[in-house]
Design a protein around this motif. Structure first.
Motif, PDB file in Angstrom:
ATOM      1  N   PHE A  91      -0.073  -6.403   0.440  1.00  0.00           N
ATOM      2  CA  PHE A  91      -0.543  -6.272  -0.944  1.00  0.00           C
ATOM      3  C   PHE A  91      -0.164  -4.910  -1.508  1.00  0.00           C
ATOM      4  CE2 PHE A  91      -3.859  -5.260  -4.108  1.00  0.00           C
ATOM      5  CZ  PHE A  91      -3.691  -6.332  -4.973  1.00  0.00           C
ATOM      6  N   LEU A  92      -0.359  -3.858  -0.722  1.00  0.00           N
ATOM      7  CA  LEU A  92       0.007  -2.516  -1.180  1.00  0.00           C
ATOM      8  C   LEU A  92       1.519  -2.390  -1.374  1.00  0.00           C
ATOM      9  CD1 LEU A  92      -2.370  -0.306   1.012  1.00  0.00           C
ATOM     10  CD2 LEU A  92      -2.604  -0.881  -1.408  1.00  0.00           C
ATOM     11  N   SER A  93       2.292  -3.018  -0.484  1.00  0.00           N
ATOM     12  CA  SER A  93       3.753  -2.965  -0.650  1.00  0.00           C
ATOM     13  C   SER A  93       4.180  -3.693  -1.912  1.00  0.00           C
ATOM     14  CB  SER A  93       4.451  -3.567   0.573  1.00  0.00           C
ATOM     15  OG  SER A  93       4.342  -4.976   0.592  1.00  0.00           O
ATOM     16  N   GLY A  94       3.462  -4.769  -2.259  1.00  0.00           N
ATOM     17  CA  GLY A  94       3.771  -5.462  -3.510  1.00  0.00           C
ATOM     18  C   GLY A  94       3.455  -4.617  -4.727  1.00  0.00           C
ATOM     19  N   LEU A  95       2.295  -3.932  -4.687  1.00  0.00           N
ATOM     20  CA  LEU A  95       1.937  -3.044  -5.800  1.00  0.00           C
ATOM     21  C   LEU A  95       2.878  -1.845  -5.896  1.00  0.00           C
ATOM     22  CD1 LEU A  95      -1.972  -2.844  -5.744  1.00  0.00           C
ATOM     23  CD2 LEU A  95      -0.524  -4.079  -7.359  1.00  0.00           C
ATOM     24  N   ALA A  96       3.502  -1.468  -4.768  1.00  0.00           N
ATOM     25  CA  ALA A  96       4.378  -0.294  -4.766  1.00  0.00           C
ATOM     26  C   ALA A  96       5.570  -0.459  -5.691  1.00  0.00           C
ATOM     27  CB  ALA A  96       4.866  -0.013  -3.338  1.00  0.00           C
ATOM     28  N   TRP A  97       5.899  -1.701  -6.073  1.00  0.00           N
ATOM     29  CA  TRP A  97       7.008  -1.905  -7.016  1.00  0.00           C
ATOM     30  C   TRP A  97       6.703  -1.296  -8.379  1.00  0.00           C
ATOM     31  CZ3 TRP A  97      11.817  -3.869  -6.074  1.00  0.00           C
ATOM     32  CH2 TRP A  97      12.004  -4.429  -4.813  1.00  0.00           C
ATOM     33  N   ALA A  98       5.433  -1.006  -8.636  1.00  0.00           N
ATOM     34  CA  ALA A  98       5.085  -0.348  -9.897  1.00  0.00           C
ATOM     35  C   ALA A  98       5.710   1.030  -9.994  1.00  0.00           C
ATOM     36  CB  ALA A  98       3.568  -0.237 -10.029  1.00  0.00           C
ATOM     37  N   ALA A  99       5.976   1.664  -8.847  1.00  0.00           N
ATOM     38  CA  ALA A  99       6.558   3.009  -8.827  1.00  0.00           C
ATOM     39  C   ALA A  99       8.072   2.983  -8.812  1.00  0.00           C
ATOM     40  CB  ALA A  99       6.041   3.783  -7.619  1.00  0.00           C
ATOM     41  N   GLY A 100       8.684   1.810  -8.861  1.00  0.00           N
ATOM     42  CA  GLY A 100      10.136   1.733  -8.890  1.00  0.00           C
ATOM     43  C   GLY A 100      10.688   0.953  -7.710  1.00  0.00           C
ATOM     44  N   ARG A 151       3.247  15.583  -4.016  1.00  0.00           N
ATOM     45  CA  ARG A 151       2.715  15.547  -5.377  1.00  0.00           C
ATOM     46  C   ARG A 151       2.975  14.207  -6.058  1.00  0.00           C
ATOM     47  NH1 ARG A 151       3.996  21.559  -7.957  1.00  0.00           N
ATOM     48  NH2 ARG A 151       2.774  22.745  -6.421  1.00  0.00           N
ATOM     49  N   LEU A 152       3.949  13.459  -5.526  1.00  0.00           N
ATOM     50  CA  LEU A 152       4.243  12.149  -6.101  1.00  0.00           C
ATOM     51  C   LEU A 152       3.188  11.123  -5.700  1.00  0.00           C
ATOM     52  CD1 LEU A 152       6.302  10.417  -7.690  1.00  0.00           C
ATOM     53  CD2 LEU A 152       7.429   9.952  -5.500  1.00  0.00           C
ATOM     54  N   ALA A 153       2.539  11.324  -4.559  1.00  0.00           N
ATOM     55  CA  ALA A 153       1.593  10.336  -4.037  1.00  0.00           C
ATOM     56  C   ALA A 153       0.507   9.962  -5.050  1.00  0.00           C
ATOM     57  CB  ALA A 153       0.983  10.838  -2.733  1.00  0.00           C
ATOM     58  N   PRO A 154      -0.203  10.930  -5.664  1.00  0.00           N
ATOM     59  CA  PRO A 154      -1.223  10.520  -6.646  1.00  0.00           C
ATOM     60  C   PRO A 154      -0.630   9.851  -7.884  1.00  0.00           C
ATOM     61  CG  PRO A 154      -0.955  12.920  -6.614  1.00  0.00           C
ATOM     62  CD  PRO A 154      -0.207  12.388  -5.443  1.00  0.00           C
ATOM     63  N   VAL A 155       0.606  10.204  -8.225  1.00  0.00           N
ATOM     64  CA  VAL A 155       1.261   9.552  -9.368  1.00  0.00           C
ATOM     65  C   VAL A 155       1.514   8.084  -9.052  1.00  0.00           C
ATOM     66  CG1 VAL A 155       3.307   9.547 -10.829  1.00  0.00           C
ATOM     67  CG2 VAL A 155       2.312  11.719 -10.099  1.00  0.00           C
ATOM     68  N   VAL A 156       2.033   7.826  -7.842  1.00  0.00           N
ATOM     69  CA  VAL A 156       2.287   6.446  -7.425  1.00  0.00           C
ATOM     70  C   VAL A 156       0.974   5.667  -7.357  1.00  0.00           C
ATOM     71  CG1 VAL A 156       3.101   4.995  -5.531  1.00  0.00           C
ATOM     72  CG2 VAL A 156       4.393   7.028  -6.204  1.00  0.00           C
ATOM     73  N   ALA A 157      -0.058   6.297  -6.817  1.00  0.00           N
ATOM     74  CA  ALA A 157      -1.363   5.634  -6.729  1.00  0.00           C
ATOM     75  C   ALA A 157      -1.881   5.260  -8.114  1.00  0.00           C
ATOM     76  CB  ALA A 157      -2.362   6.534  -6.005  1.00  0.00           C
ATOM     77  N   ALA A 158      -1.696   6.137  -9.085  1.00  0.00           N
ATOM     78  CA  ALA A 158      -2.138   5.847 -10.449  1.00  0.00           C
ATOM     79  C   ALA A 158      -1.334   4.694 -11.049  1.00  0.00           C
ATOM     80  CB  ALA A 158      -2.005   7.100 -11.314  1.00  0.00           C
ATOM     81  N   GLN A 159      -0.027   4.675 -10.787  1.00  0.00           N
ATOM     82  CA  GLN A 159       0.799   3.572 -11.284  1.00  0.00           C
ATOM     83  C   GLN A 159       0.386   2.245 -10.666  1.00  0.00           C
ATOM     84  OE1 GLN A 159       4.594   5.293 -10.181  1.00  0.00           O
ATOM     85  NE2 GLN A 159       5.050   5.844 -12.299  1.00  0.00           N
TER      86      GLN A 159
END
Length: 685
Positions: free
Chosen positions: A111-120, A345-353
């Motif tokens: 599920f998290l890997s699927g949501l990760a597409w939000a970050a590109g 620093r990208l981690a919280p950005v990806v989490a927000a996306q």
């Protein structure tokens, strides 16, 4: 498009082999890293450790091939570390021994890997690959300590690939050089097309790609070649100047000596831009043809061109001089680079996306739900079937599934076809040669090299090599070919079918969202035009940050519209309110609207020029009218421009600048064309 036609089109695209420039040195470096990892661990630690480290090195190398502007060593390290963590957690939760607990982790991870597409796509592909490879690697350890050892070896595999990228560089900054050179080459092609078609369209994708490539971390900024800084911004400013110089609406007649002079300037500009692109791509000095330089500096320009065309010609010559100066290799580096955050620093950005996609209408959320359901169901089904190696089904599913229909279906067909051929070829080699451990390792490395070499020429071609790689790699551990051929082919087919059924049962079609995408483009176009017009009321010079941001926003929404339209073309659903003909006409009208705004931007008044107060009223009405129209488009109503038409009629006589007055009329004409396109009765596509 009907289902049979859609399936036929996606199958054909999945099996297509593209002609791309191969990179044998990069592929050889990745294969060398894999060979070093396998050879050393095989000699020192045994077969199972070699297989684990091979998966880590294999996946880390794939990560370095992704279209990302981050340093390749960083991608390799991130891939190896995340795969190691996935493998360790997978074993600790009890893969095989505690099926329910492992399925819970598999569902969460998927599920998290699927949501990760939000970050590109880069993060999405790495996350999906981690889930797929985890399904295999969790079967290798036999204890928690062994799982930790296998995880460590996977991380080492990523580390080796990262070190090799540093020690054996191939075209440092090559991706960034290519992106910038492609942008300048696109400008050169645009200039040539304007010679024959003064209103030729321009694809903004190369400029957007170059902008993405220009963002660097602080560490990269200290090492970036100076010629990679500055030329992109100049290319952005050149494009509207080229368009305004060629456009007959701004004063140059379609034929005659002035038009001939404009064609000569455009040809010379194209030659200079091509020379700068070639120099940046290769890191060489710019070699300018004397004829092009002479054409740009000939003194008869002032005698043939006047008004806006003359200003455009002078500005173009100055910008081209800046491009040539910027493209020259130098030793100093730029200090004002666009900032890119580090991975931490990208981690919280990806989490927000990812959190932003947790809404019912999100295509990314639907993809995450689909891939989670299919992966867990595939694992249960593969485990229940009497084939063994049940992980092949969920592995195939998670590797082929994408947030859109066409990619999922085309990759399913390509993976099955590539798997069938790859397993067949590898099986023939195994049967004929009966290779031992080291020979199998060598064959696996050779297959990986083929995959790295061909991975950008098409998914089907790379899958042939991947299938052979896995057969040879598992053969190192004593798995006979009969344990990997029939089961893998059947289970891969099951995984692909599950993926396709999931999209049919729980789709996320782009077609119904086309009107929303079009409305977004219309609103952003309106804001861009309004921002440009507002600067005639408050002159601030030709370079304005708010105009620049508005232009970037409208480019992003235009590209989102075009990508959505391309995906919708292959979907087996009706138009639902926007036929293909209406979509084409509306796209043409909005492109023309944006083009007129760009022409007006090319002639923004200098700071201190006399203001045009009526422009402020026009700008505000442009913004309001396009926002109302955007709402109407979403609600399937034709937009109306009565208030804007009245404002233009009232303010027109008060606008002394003829270009502003002419531009306002052209903007309204484009919006009328849009209303006419959307008022056309819809017909099925």
């Amino acid at each position: 498009m009907s289902w049979p036609r859609a399936l036929k089109a996606t199958a054909r695209s999945g099996l297509t082999v593209e002609r791309r420039r191969l990179e044998p040195l990069v592929a050889g470096r990745a294969a060398l890293g894999l060979a070093l990892v396998v050879g050393v661990t095989l000699a020192l630690l045994g077969t199972e450790a070699a297989i684990s480290s091979a998966f880590g090195a294999f996946q880390a190398a794939i990560a370095t091939f992704q279209r990302s502007w981050r340093p390749r060593p960083t991608l390799a390290l991130a891939s190896g570390a995340s795969l190691a963590l996935s493998t360790f957690l997978g074993y600790v939760t009890g893969a095989g021994a505690h099926l329910a607990l492992f399925l819970a982790l598999l569902a969460l991870w998927t599920f998290l890997s699927g949501l990760a597409w939000a970050a590109g796509p880069t993060i999405g592909i790495i996350a999906s690959s981690n889930v797929a490879i985890m399904l295999v690697t969790v079967t290798l350890p036999t204890s928690v300590a062994g799982a930790a050892g296998h995880a460590a070896m996977i991380a080492v595999g990523g580390l080796v690939q990262a070190v090799l990228v540093v020690l054996l560089p191939v075209r440092r900054w090559g991706a960034q050089r290519d992106a910038l050179a492609d942008a300048l080459a696109a400008e050169a092609d645009y200039a040539r097309r304007l010679r024959q078609d003064p209103v030729a369209p321009f694809d903004p994708v190369p400029l957007m790609t170059a902008r993405n490539a220009a963002a660097v971390t602080r560490r990269q900024a200290r090492r970036r070649p100076a010629e990679l800084h500055g030329a992109r911004g100049l290319a952005e400013r050149i494009r509207p100047v080229l368009a305004s110089l060629a456009d007959p609406a701004l004063g140059v007649s379609a034929e005659g000596p002035p038009r001939a002079r404009v064609r000569e300037i455009l040809a010379a500009a194209a030659t200079v831009l091509d020379a700068a692109a070639h120099a940046i791509r290769r890191g060489e000095a710019v070699d300018l043809p004397p004829g092009a330089v002479a054409a740009l500096r000939t003194p008869d320009t002032g005698a043939l061109l006047t008004g806006p065309p003359r200003r455009a010609a002078d500005r173009l010559a100055a910008l081209l001089d800046d491009v040539v100066e910027t493209a020259e290799p130098r030793t100093e580096t730029a200090s004002d680079a666009r900032a890119r955050p580090t991975l931490l620093r990208l981690a919280p950005v990806v989490a927000a996306q990812m959190r932003a996609e947790l809404r019912p209408d999100s295509a990314i959320l639907r993809h995450a739900v689909r891939v989670t359901a299919v992966t867990t169901a595939g694992y249960v089904l593969g485990t229940a079937l009497p084939f063994g190696h049940g992980y092949w089904a969920p592995m195939a599913s998670v590797m082929v599934m994408r947030p859109d229909f066409s990619q999922t279906y085309s990759r399913s067909v390509a993976r099955f076809g590539g798997t069938l051929l790859g397993v067949g070829l590898a099986t023939g080699v195994v049967q004929a040669a009966d290779p031992g451990v080291y020979a199998s390792a060598a064959l696996a490395v050779g297959s990986a090299f083929g995959m790295y070499l061909l991975m950008r020429t098409g998914y089907a071609a790379s899958q042939v090599c991947v299938a052979a790689y896995v057969v040879f790699l598992l053969g190192m551990g004593g798995s006979a070919w009969t344990q990997t051929v029939y089961e893998r082919v059947v289970l891969t087919l099951i995984g692909g079918v599950l993926a396709m059924l999931a999209y049919a049962v729980y789709p996320a079609w782009e077609t119904p969202r086309l009107r929303g995408r079009l409305a977004d483009w219309l609103v952003s176009d309106g804001r861009y035009a309004a921002t440009v017009v507002a600067h005639y009321a408050d002159p601030a010079g030709p370079v304005c940050a708010d105009v620049r941001q508005a232009l970037l926003d409208t480019r992003a929404t235009r590209i989102a519209w075009q990508e959505a339209l391309d995906r919708a073309t292959h979907e087996p659903v009706r138009h639902r309110g926007l036929s293909r003909a209406a979509a084409d006409d509306a796209e043409h009208a909005l492109a023309q609207f944006g083009r007129v705004a760009m022409l007006m931007e090319a002639h923004l008044p200098e700071r201190g020029a006399p203001p045009v107060p009526a422009a402020a009223t026009l700008a505000e009405e442009l913004r309001r009218s396009t926002e109302r129209a955007g709402k109407a488009v979403r609600e399937r109503r034709a937009p109306e421009w009565d208030e804007l038409r009245e404002t233009i009629a009232t303010c027109g006589p008060l606008m002394e600048d003829p270009l502003l007055r002419k531009g306002a009329g052209l903007l309204l004409d484009a919006l009328d064309d849009l209303a006419e396109a959307l008022a056309t009765p819809s017909s099925p596509t």
